[in-house]
Design a protein around this motif. Structure first.
Motif, PDB file in Angstrom:
ATOM      1  N   THR A   1       0.711  -1.146  -0.095  1.00  0.00           N
ATOM      2  CA  THR A   1      -0.006   0.036  -0.127  1.00  0.00           C
ATOM      3  C   THR A   1       0.943   1.145   0.243  1.00  0.00           C
ATOM      4  O   THR A   1       0.598   2.302  -0.866  1.00  0.00           O
ATOM      5  N   LYS A   2       1.756   1.209   0.957  1.00  0.00           N
ATOM      6  CA  LYS A   2       2.722   2.322   0.737  1.00  0.00           C
ATOM      7  C   LYS A   2       3.331   2.590  -0.485  1.00  0.00           C
ATOM      8  O   LYS A   2       4.085   3.761  -0.893  1.00  0.00           O
TER       9      LYS A   2
ATOM     10  N   ARG B   1       1.687   4.547  -3.109  1.00  0.00           N
ATOM     11  CA  ARG B   1       1.659   6.080  -2.821  1.00  0.00           C
ATOM     12  C   ARG B   1       3.069   6.644  -3.071  1.00  0.00           C
ATOM     13  O   ARG B   1       3.142   7.808  -3.661  1.00  0.00           O
ATOM     14  N   ASN B   2       3.946   5.956  -2.522  1.00  0.00           N
ATOM     15  CA  ASN B   2       5.298   6.519  -2.958  1.00  0.00           C
ATOM     16  C   ASN B   2       5.694   6.784  -4.369  1.00  0.00           C
ATOM     17  O   ASN B   2       6.128   7.644  -4.957  1.00  0.00           O
TER      18      ASN B   2
ATOM     19  N   LEU C   1       3.568   6.847  -6.862  1.00  0.00           N
ATOM     20  CA  LEU C   1       2.500   7.908  -7.521  1.00  0.00           C
ATOM     21  C   LEU C   1       3.038   9.369  -7.028  1.00  0.00           C
ATOM     22  O   LEU C   1       3.124  10.186  -7.881  1.00  0.00           O
ATOM     23  N   GLU C   2       3.793   9.463  -6.084  1.00  0.00           N
ATOM     24  CA  GLU C   2       4.255  10.639  -5.434  1.00  0.00           C
ATOM     25  C   GLU C   2       5.412  11.021  -6.283  1.00  0.00           C
ATOM     26  O   GLU C   2       5.779  12.106  -6.685  1.00  0.00           O
TER      27      GLU C   2
END
Length: 92
Positions: free
Chosen positions: A22-23, A26-27, A29-30
């Motif tokens: 999950t993390k 996010r990383n 996409l960031e």
């Protein structure tokens, strides 16, 4: 053809491995968002610099390599591209 298939399998495996966390999503996409913003901003800066320098007869290249240089280095990249264009104009 076999190298292409093996490469695609490896890329898909790494992509699945990153997505399964999950993390990780996010990383990633960031990171993509940050890179896209830097490249867009670098293009805008180079375009303005090229447009302004055109009045004095200096040609600043706006291509993918110079955009990546400015996107990665920031202000020193702008200075580098401007100095290379000036060197090309005045000395070559």
């Amino acid at each position: 053809m076999a190298k292409l298939i093996i490469s695609l399998i490896g890329i898909l495996f790494v992509f699945y491995w990153i997505i399964s966390k999950t993390k990780g999503v996010r990383n990633i996409l960031e990171l993509f968002s940050n890179v896209a913003f830097r490249i867009t901003l670098a293009f805008c800066v180079l375009y303005v610099l090229s447009y302004g320098a055109g009045y004095i007869g200096l040609w600043i290249p706006v291509n993918f390599a110079s955009i990546l240089i400015v996107g990665v280095l920031g202000i020193p990249g702008v200075i580098l591209v401007a100095c290379l264009a000036g060197f090309n104009y005045f000395f070559l």
